[in-house]
Write a protein that holds these residues in place. Structure first.
Motif, PDB file in Angstrom:
ATOM      1  N   LEU A 234       7.146  -1.852   2.590  1.00  0.00           N
ATOM      2  CA  LEU A 234       7.784  -2.608   1.515  1.00  0.00           C
ATOM      3  C   LEU A 234       9.028  -3.320   2.053  1.00  0.00           C
ATOM      4  CD1 LEU A 234       8.301  -3.370  -1.469  1.00  0.00           C
ATOM      5  CD2 LEU A 234       9.367  -1.128  -1.776  1.00  0.00           C
ATOM      6  N   THR A 235       9.846  -2.573   2.779  1.00  0.00           N
ATOM      7  CA  THR A 235      11.083  -3.150   3.305  1.00  0.00           C
ATOM      8  C   THR A 235      10.776  -4.309   4.251  1.00  0.00           C
ATOM      9  OG1 THR A 235      11.877  -0.892   3.258  1.00  0.00           O
ATOM     10  CG2 THR A 235      13.293  -2.491   4.309  1.00  0.00           C
ATOM     11  N   ARG A 236       9.733  -4.105   5.088  1.00  0.00           N
ATOM     12  CA  ARG A 236       9.340  -5.185   6.004  1.00  0.00           C
ATOM     13  C   ARG A 236       8.954  -6.436   5.237  1.00  0.00           C
ATOM     14  NH1 ARG A 236       7.521  -1.734   9.678  1.00  0.00           N
ATOM     15  NH2 ARG A 236       5.511  -1.363   8.689  1.00  0.00           N
ATOM     16  N   SER A 237       8.158  -6.255   4.183  1.00  0.00           N
ATOM     17  CA  SER A 237       7.711  -7.474   3.496  1.00  0.00           C
ATOM     18  C   SER A 237       8.867  -8.142   2.756  1.00  0.00           C
ATOM     19  CB  SER A 237       6.514  -7.211   2.581  1.00  0.00           C
ATOM     20  OG  SER A 237       6.718  -6.084   1.798  1.00  0.00           O
ATOM     21  N   LEU A 238       9.896  -7.369   2.383  1.00  0.00           N
ATOM     22  CA  LEU A 238      11.039  -7.975   1.705  1.00  0.00           C
ATOM     23  C   LEU A 238      11.870  -8.824   2.669  1.00  0.00           C
ATOM     24  CD1 LEU A 238      12.400  -5.171  -0.627  1.00  0.00           C
ATOM     25  CD2 LEU A 238      10.820  -7.041  -1.121  1.00  0.00           C
TER      26      LEU A 238
ATOM     27  N   LEU B 285       9.540  -8.260  -7.022  1.00  0.00           N
ATOM     28  CA  LEU B 285       9.920  -6.996  -6.383  1.00  0.00           C
ATOM     29  C   LEU B 285       9.263  -5.801  -7.045  1.00  0.00           C
ATOM     30  CD1 LEU B 285      13.688  -7.132  -5.529  1.00  0.00           C
ATOM     31  CD2 LEU B 285      11.849  -6.238  -4.119  1.00  0.00           C
ATOM     32  N   GLU B 286       9.256  -5.823  -8.371  1.00  0.00           N
ATOM     33  CA  GLU B 286       8.623  -4.737  -9.122  1.00  0.00           C
ATOM     34  C   GLU B 286       7.167  -4.579  -8.727  1.00  0.00           C
ATOM     35  OE1 GLU B 286      10.840  -4.670 -13.350  1.00  0.00           O
ATOM     36  OE2 GLU B 286       8.662  -4.876 -13.437  1.00  0.00           O
ATOM     37  N   ALA B 287       6.467  -5.708  -8.692  1.00  0.00           N
ATOM     38  CA  ALA B 287       5.035  -5.666  -8.376  1.00  0.00           C
ATOM     39  C   ALA B 287       4.807  -5.138  -6.961  1.00  0.00           C
ATOM     40  CB  ALA B 287       4.426  -7.053  -8.541  1.00  0.00           C
TER      41      ALA B 287
ATOM     42  N   LEU C  34       5.663  -1.437  -6.779  1.00  0.00           N
ATOM     43  CA  LEU C  34       4.620  -0.678  -7.475  1.00  0.00           C
ATOM     44  C   LEU C  34       3.382  -0.557  -6.595  1.00  0.00           C
ATOM     45  CD1 LEU C  34       3.987   0.681 -10.184  1.00  0.00           C
ATOM     46  CD2 LEU C  34       2.982  -1.478 -10.936  1.00  0.00           C
ATOM     47  N   ARG C  35       3.057  -1.651  -5.916  1.00  0.00           N
ATOM     48  CA  ARG C  35       1.869  -1.611  -5.075  1.00  0.00           C
ATOM     49  C   ARG C  35       2.033  -0.555  -3.976  1.00  0.00           C
ATOM     50  NH1 ARG C  35       0.908  -7.084  -3.250  1.00  0.00           N
ATOM     51  NH2 ARG C  35       1.317  -6.675  -1.059  1.00  0.00           N
ATOM     52  N   HIS C  36       3.196  -0.522  -3.344  1.00  0.00           N
ATOM     53  CA  HIS C  36       3.390   0.432  -2.253  1.00  0.00           C
ATOM     54  C   HIS C  36       3.539   1.870  -2.760  1.00  0.00           C
ATOM     55  CE1 HIS C  36       3.345  -2.304   1.130  1.00  0.00           C
ATOM     56  NE2 HIS C  36       4.024  -3.169   0.386  1.00  0.00           N
ATOM     57  N   ALA C  37       4.179   2.043  -3.910  1.00  0.00           N
ATOM     58  CA  ALA C  37       4.326   3.403  -4.462  1.00  0.00           C
ATOM     59  C   ALA C  37       2.952   3.941  -4.867  1.00  0.00           C
ATOM     60  CB  ALA C  37       5.266   3.387  -5.660  1.00  0.00           C
ATOM     61  N   THR C  38       2.110   3.059  -5.394  1.00  0.00           N
ATOM     62  CA  THR C  38       0.768   3.472  -5.788  1.00  0.00           C
ATOM     63  C   THR C  38      -0.050   3.856  -4.562  1.00  0.00           C
ATOM     64  OG1 THR C  38       0.821   2.106  -7.750  1.00  0.00           O
ATOM     65  CG2 THR C  38      -1.352   2.717  -6.929  1.00  0.00           C
ATOM     66  N   GLU C  39       0.101   3.047  -3.521  1.00  0.00           N
ATOM     67  CA  GLU C  39      -0.634   3.314  -2.294  1.00  0.00           C
ATOM     68  C   GLU C  39      -0.187   4.651  -1.680  1.00  0.00           C
ATOM     69  OE1 GLU C  39      -3.171   2.004  -1.464  1.00  0.00           O
ATOM     70  OE2 GLU C  39      -3.475   2.542   0.641  1.00  0.00           O
TER      71      GLU C  39
ATOM     72  N   ARG D   9       4.396   6.656 -14.404  1.00  0.00           N
ATOM     73  CA  ARG D   9       4.618   5.653 -15.447  1.00  0.00           C
ATOM     74  C   ARG D   9       6.071   5.202 -15.499  1.00  0.00           C
ATOM     75  NH1 ARG D   9       2.700   6.983 -21.177  1.00  0.00           N
ATOM     76  NH2 ARG D   9       3.017   9.135 -20.553  1.00  0.00           N
ATOM     77  N   GLU D  10       6.955   6.076 -15.048  1.00  0.00           N
ATOM     78  CA  GLU D  10       8.388   5.752 -15.099  1.00  0.00           C
ATOM     79  C   GLU D  10       8.792   4.796 -13.980  1.00  0.00           C
ATOM     80  OE1 GLU D  10       7.469   9.200 -14.753  1.00  0.00           O
ATOM     81  OE2 GLU D  10       7.160   9.188 -16.926  1.00  0.00           O
ATOM     82  N   PHE D  11       7.919   4.666 -12.983  1.00  0.00           N
ATOM     83  CA  PHE D  11       8.354   3.962 -11.775  1.00  0.00           C
ATOM     84  C   PHE D  11       8.746   2.506 -12.039  1.00  0.00           C
ATOM     85  CE2 PHE D  11       7.502   1.602  -7.800  1.00  0.00           C
ATOM     86  CZ  PHE D  11       8.460   2.209  -7.002  1.00  0.00           C
ATOM     87  N   ALA D  12       7.824   1.711 -12.634  1.00  0.00           N
ATOM     88  CA  ALA D  12       8.101   0.283 -12.821  1.00  0.00           C
ATOM     89  C   ALA D  12       9.371   0.057 -13.656  1.00  0.00           C
ATOM     90  CB  ALA D  12       6.894  -0.425 -13.420  1.00  0.00           C
TER      91      ALA D  12
END
Ligand SMILES: Nc1nc2c(ncn2[C@@H]2O[C@H](COP(=O)(O)OP(=O)(O)OP(=O)(O)O)[C@@H](O)[C@H]2O)c(=O)[nH]1
Ligand SMILES: [Mg+2]
Length: 557
Positions: free
Chosen positions: A315-319, A380-382, A385-390, A420-423
């Motif tokens: 995530l940090t890399r893609s940011l 950023l949220e999306a 969320l994608r990385h936390a889900t993964e 559910r609280e993450f986003a």
């Protein structure tokens, strides 16, 4: 060790067994060991320590149909326990005792945990005071409850009469139960029922049964302890029992115990000594279980930790890979900044640019700060969320491959994705982050150099520029990069440089980036904690293991 110290040790051990039972475990064996220790202490050791002269509990144990109930009827001289042809017959334990003894036993807590639902009392006349006989349900039943009840009774009695038959003695199940009888030091009498009438066959069966018992390490049988032999058809139909004559050695033994307080005390003392010897290996076995579980828990936590760390790093890399805004939003920002003018003045030097910032922005178009902020937040949220889900999905998959955790994951479908609280937490965190950037900009604007420029652009717009800088700040931007994203990044950086000077700009951006990294790390940390909370804490588990070992230190001597 004196008896009051012993009593304290046992109380402590019992509390530790309770604590172990309160910890989650995926191993039924480990759980039953802990239950064994607790039942043994509460049902036998502690009450026996408190009162060596309390009534003796003689347990009739064995496979279904072996003749346990028939034997109890013979002992009672009346049909107190229905013996039957349907297997299994006995489902509740039958406590055969004088009224006084039954009250004492039920009142002492020895059968405390099971008494209410599963013990029926059959009253004996007062002449058998001092000895109570319990007819247990079978140990090999299809009824799980029966086996569990028999297991608890093994933990609470003073003498075990193991009843089996010529056709059943070699069965597998009894050895498991008999091993526990031996481990807890329970004196044992073996009754071989329904033996063939032929002398030769009978001798062969008895010899074979004795050999098996010896091999299984049953001290009682091995050291020539009693083996009572009852033939096929030796029945007493009047009491639905076995013939008195055939069961005589056992009847005499029980009558003798009933008559002689000294004999009873001897059996009770022997049973207690065996029980105390058995506590040390059992406590160490439970401590071993706990230590294995701690190792498993460590491994599980490591899996979760590395998955979350990897996804956070991704995530940090893609940011840092550049501006994550859609083109239309970038265009709006460029329009606001007056990209053409800014670009023109960059070539004539930062000093000119500083000057133009003052004139070009004052009172012109409103800054599209809200649009850029909203776009940044959504993106950023999306992404988060994608990385936390993964990370969740990968951890759930690896955990479900491991026996120690498969059930935990199976029972928790929410673990397969971000919580559910993450986003919402990401949204809130980013809003706070932006407020902090505004504060930072305000603080820097207080310095003489930037005050006029910041005022001209507006604090919020400058804050957005800093925010954009976080995602696209590199020392080597040249302006030659292609595409609107790279172009915007370049202009943005030059603009900030013009306002604050290079050093202060770098500091602003570095601070904002550090806070963003910390925010994301802590959000991922909470996500990972969902997994950690499921696995037992390795620290607490190890601590309990060493407390158990300490509690039995010096106990056997
Ligand atoms: N023919 C014959 N039947 C016997 C003999 N011993 C026991 N039985 C019968 O075997 C059956 C089983 O006896 P139970 O006393 O109910 O056996 P149990 O061990 O209490 O069995 P569960 O309660 O199921 O655990 C009864 O019907 C007895 O009459 C024997 O020596 N000969
Ligand atoms: Mg029975």
């Amino acid at each position: 060790m004196d008896s009051s110290e012993l009593a304290l040790r046992c109380e402590r051990l019992s509390a530790l067994a309770e604590r172990r039972l309160a910890l989650p475990t995926a191993s039924p064996v480990a759980e039953s060991r802990a239950r064994q220790l607790r039942d043994h202490l509460e049902g036998f050791v502690r009450p026996r320590l408190a009162d060596i002269d309390a009534p003796l509990l003689v347990l009739l144990l064995g496979p279904t149909g072996a003749g346990k109930s028939s034997l109890l009827n013979t002992i009672a001289g009346a049909e107190v326990s229905p013996a039957g042809v349907l297997r299994p017959t006995t489902r509740d334990a039958i406590l055969y005792a004088s009224e006084g003894d039954a009250r004492r036993i039920l009142g002492s807590g020895r059968l405390g945990a099971i008494a209410k639902e599963r013990v029926r009392v059959a009253s004996a006349f007062a002449g058998v005071d001092g000895v109570a006989v319990i007819d247990a349900p079978d140990i090999d039943s299809v009824e799980r409850d029966n086996r569990e009840l028999a297991d608890v009774l093994v933990e609470t009695s003073d003498l075990c009469v193991f009843v089996t038959t010529a056709t059943r003695y070699a069965d597998l199940v009894p050895w498991e139960v008999l091993r526990r009888v031996r481990e807890r030091g329970l004196p044992l009498v073996l009754v071989l029922n329904r033996l063939p009438a032929e002398e030769e066959d009978r001798v062969a069966v008895v010899a074979d049964a004795k050999r098996l018992f010896e091999e299984a390490g049953s001290r009682a049988a091995g050291e020539g302890a009693e083996v009572i032999v009852i033939g096929e058809g030796d029945l007493d139909p009047r009491v639905a029992g076995l013939a008195r004559e055939a069961a005589r050695p056992l009847l005499e033994r029980i009558a003798n115990l009933a008559a002689e307080a000294g004999e009873r005390r001897e059996v009770a003392t022997q049973a207690l000594a065996g029980a105390l010897r058995g506590l040390t290996p059992l406590a160490h076995a439970i401590a071993d279980d706990l230590e294995h579980e701690a190792i498993d828990a460590d491994a599980l936590r490591r899996i979760a930790a590395s998955n979350y760390a990897e996804e956070l790093a991704e995530l940090t890399r893609s940011l840092q890979g550049g501006l994550l805004l859609r083109e239309e939003v970038l265009r709006r920002w460029n329009d606001f900044v007056g990209a053409d003018q800014v670009a023109r003045f960059i070539s004539s030097g930062i000093g000119r640019l500083r000057a133009i910032v003052l004139t070009a922005f004052r009172g012109t178009r409103p800054a599209p700060t809200t649009a850029v902020e909203a776009e940044m937040t959504t993106t950023l949220e999306a992404l988060a969320l994608r990385h936390a889900t993964e990370a969740a999905r990968r951890t759930a998959i690896s955990w479900s491959d491991r026996s120690a955790a498969a059930d935990l994951v199976a029972g928790n479908p929410a673990l397969w994705s971000a919580s559910r609280e993450f986003a919402p937490a990401v949204g809130e965190g980013l809003a706070a982050w932006m407020r902090e950037i505004v504060e930072d900009v305000r603080a820097h604007a207080g310095r003489k150099r930037a005050v006029a420029q910041v005022a001209a652009l507006g604090v919020n717009a400058v804050a957005v520029a800093v925010m954009l800088g976080v995602f696209a700040y590199t020392a080597g931007l040249t302006g030659a990069e292609v595409g609107i994203a790279a172009g915007t990044a370049f202009l943005n950086q030059k603009l900030l440089e013009a306002i604050f000077g290079e050093g202060a700009m770098a500091e602003l951006i570095a601070n904002a980036r550090k806070r963003l990294t910390a925010l994301l790390a802590s959000l991922f940390e909470s996500e990972r904690a969902r997994f950690d909370e499921l696995a037992p804490s390795p620290g607490r588990t190890r601590e309990l293991a060493s407390e158990l070992r300490a509690a039995v230190e010096g106990l056997s001597t």
